[in-house]
Design a protein around this motif. Structure first.
Motif, mmCIF file in Angstrom:
data_model
loop_
_atom_site.group_PDB
_atom_site.id
_atom_site.type_symbol
_atom_site.label_atom_id
_atom_site.label_comp_id
_atom_site.label_asym_id
_atom_site.label_seq_id
_atom_site.Cartn_x
_atom_site.Cartn_y
_atom_site.Cartn_z
ATOM 1 N N THR A 123 53.038 91.010 115.065
ATOM 2 C CA THR A 123 53.767 90.229 116.066
ATOM 3 C C THR A 123 53.280 90.569 117.467
ATOM 4 O O THR A 123 53.079 89.681 118.300
ATOM 5 C CB THR A 123 55.277 90.497 115.948
ATOM 6 O OG1 THR A 123 55.682 90.303 114.603
ATOM 7 C CG2 THR A 123 56.067 89.590 116.858
ATOM 8 N N GLY A 124 53.075 91.859 117.729
ATOM 9 C CA GLY A 124 52.567 92.267 119.039
ATOM 10 C C GLY A 124 51.177 91.727 119.302
ATOM 11 O O GLY A 124 50.870 91.262 120.405
ATOM 12 N N PHE A 125 50.328 91.773 118.279
ATOM 13 C CA PHE A 125 48.962 91.258 118.419
ATOM 14 C C PHE A 125 48.972 89.746 118.634
ATOM 15 O O PHE A 125 48.219 89.224 119.462
ATOM 16 C CB PHE A 125 48.150 91.627 117.175
ATOM 17 C CG PHE A 125 46.701 91.295 117.282
ATOM 18 C CD1 PHE A 125 45.864 92.049 118.080
ATOM 19 C CD2 PHE A 125 46.176 90.220 116.594
ATOM 20 C CE1 PHE A 125 44.525 91.751 118.190
ATOM 21 C CE2 PHE A 125 44.839 89.901 116.691
ATOM 22 C CZ PHE A 125 43.997 90.672 117.495
ATOM 23 N N SER A 126 49.815 89.045 117.907
ATOM 24 C CA SER A 126 49.913 87.593 118.070
ATOM 25 C C SER A 126 50.454 87.232 119.453
ATOM 26 O O SER A 126 50.006 86.248 120.060
ATOM 27 C CB SER A 126 50.835 87.006 117.007
ATOM 28 O OG SER A 126 50.338 87.250 115.725
ATOM 29 N N ALA A 127 51.386 88.024 119.939
ATOM 30 C CA ALA A 127 51.956 87.747 121.259
ATOM 31 C C ALA A 127 50.942 87.978 122.372
ATOM 32 O O ALA A 127 51.040 87.368 123.440
ATOM 33 C CB ALA A 127 53.188 88.615 121.486
ATOM 34 N N CYS A 128 49.961 88.859 122.134
ATOM 35 C CA CYS A 128 48.898 89.073 123.133
ATOM 36 C C CYS A 128 48.147 87.782 123.419
ATOM 37 O O CYS A 128 47.693 87.558 124.533
ATOM 38 C CB CYS A 128 47.913 90.131 122.644
ATOM 39 S SG CYS A 128 48.550 91.792 122.672
ATOM 40 N N PHE A 129 47.986 86.956 122.391
ATOM 41 C CA PHE A 129 47.283 85.684 122.575
ATOM 42 C C PHE A 129 48.251 84.533 122.816
ATOM 43 O O PHE A 129 47.944 83.607 123.567
ATOM 44 C CB PHE A 129 46.417 85.379 121.340
ATOM 45 C CG PHE A 129 45.320 86.366 121.151
ATOM 46 C CD1 PHE A 129 44.186 86.310 121.936
ATOM 47 C CD2 PHE A 129 45.431 87.366 120.211
ATOM 48 C CE1 PHE A 129 43.172 87.226 121.772
ATOM 49 C CE2 PHE A 129 44.422 88.294 120.042
ATOM 50 C CZ PHE A 129 43.283 88.223 120.824
ATOM 51 N N GLY A 130 49.402 84.583 122.174
ATOM 52 C CA GLY A 130 50.360 83.486 122.272
ATOM 53 C C GLY A 130 50.995 83.347 123.638
ATOM 54 O O GLY A 130 51.180 82.231 124.133
#
Length: 127
Positions: free
Chosen positions: A110-117
């Motif tokens: 989730t943290g990694f996805s939020a970095c791009f999202g």
């Protein structure tokens, strides 16, 4: 300054009106509210608190941008360089802290996805 403006055609200035009305409003709230139940005007106070918060955030953000522009003038940096570096870093600090905290709590995907999202969402909406 707005505080030194006259109220209507009278000789009363805005800050004088606020100095008179604020204690009266505080006394009214103190005598009409109880600790067991919220007063009937609670939504009005909540909305005025929200509006006050928005105004404070607006004022502080404008002052920070003005301060950064002053640094740009002092150090000879253009607005484009300031926007690409300092202002962009300041805009991304909140995302960095939130994404790192999410990854540390056991949700690395989730943290990694939020970095791009998060930045993509800001780009798409033009924020």
């Amino acid at each position: 300054s707005v505080a030194l403006d006259k109220v209507g055609s009278s000789s009363l200035e805005v800050y004088q009106l606020v100095l008179v009305l604020s204690p009266l409003l505080a006394i009214l709230v103190a005598f009409t509210s109880r600790s067991v139940s919220p007063p009937v005007y609670n939504p009005v106070l909540a909305f005025s608190g929200f509006c006050t918060s928005v105004v404070w955030i607006f004022i502080i953000a404008n002052e920070l941008v003005s301060l950064l522009k002053a640094f740009g003038v002092v150090f000879g940096l253009s607005d484009a360089i300031l926007g690409l570096t300092v202002l962009a870093w300041g805009n991304s600090i909140g995302d960095l802290i939130a994404d790192t905290a999410m990854a540390k709590r056991g949700h690395p995907r989730t943290g990694f996805s939020a970095c791009f999202g998060g930045p993509l969402f800001n780009l798409l909406l033009g924020i």
